[in-house]
Scaffold this motif. Structure first.
Motif: not given
Length: 155
Positions: A1-12, A101-114
């Motif tokens: 279903m999802y091939r590439k998932i963007l996971i964000t982190t701020d180190g917390s 985050i939105v821009d990187v997800a689009e440029k890297h063709r992510c299927d999902l932002i987690f």
């Protein structure tokens, strides 16, 4: 279903818990992971006419933020490696973390932002969930919000 998932982190601690859940989810989906740390853009001191000698140069600041990004994303990279999940780490600079985050997800063709939510309500949600809320309102990519019921380390 999802091939590439963007996971964000701020180190917390909260984002680390969210990232762990994101890696487990990616493993279940047999997806690859793009882990992202967004650093604020360099700010020149506007309160003085001459930059103080102790103030970091733009190059020094960028190098420090790239190191911080590498440190903050390393746990996710290591977790992916242990689970056999392909992973790439990115550090980006932006005034608005949400829009980046939105821009990187689009440029890297992510299927999902987690990404995470602190599970707060009222003023706490307004203040602490602002990045998540902005991503939700601007993203064309689906967003999965992982809600922590309690803060890491609390009983």
């Amino acid at each position: 279903m999802y091939r590439k998932i963007l996971i964000t982190t701020d180190g917390s601690a909260v984002s680390s818990k969210t990232a762990c859940a994101g890696v487990a989810f990616a493993e279940q989906m047999k997806a690859e992971v793009l882990v992202l740390f967004v650093a604020p853009e360099y700010q020149y001191p506007i309160y003085v006419e001459i930059i103080p000698p102790s103030y970091p140069s733009e190059d020094e600041y960028r190098a420090a933020m790239l190191r911080a990004g590498q440190e903050h994303t390393q746990d996710v990279v290591d977790s992916c490696a242990k689970r056999g999940v392909p992973c790439e780490a990115v550090t980006a600079f932006a005034e608005s973390a949400a829009l980046k985050i939105v821009d990187v997800a689009e440029k890297h063709r992510c299927d999902l932002i987690f990404m995470g939510s602190h599970g707060r309500s009222g003023w706490g949600q307004l203040l602490l969930g602002s990045v998540t809320n902005k991503v939700l309102s601007h993203a064309k990519t689906p967003v999965l919000v992982h809600r922590l019921i309690k803060e890491p380390g609390s009983k």
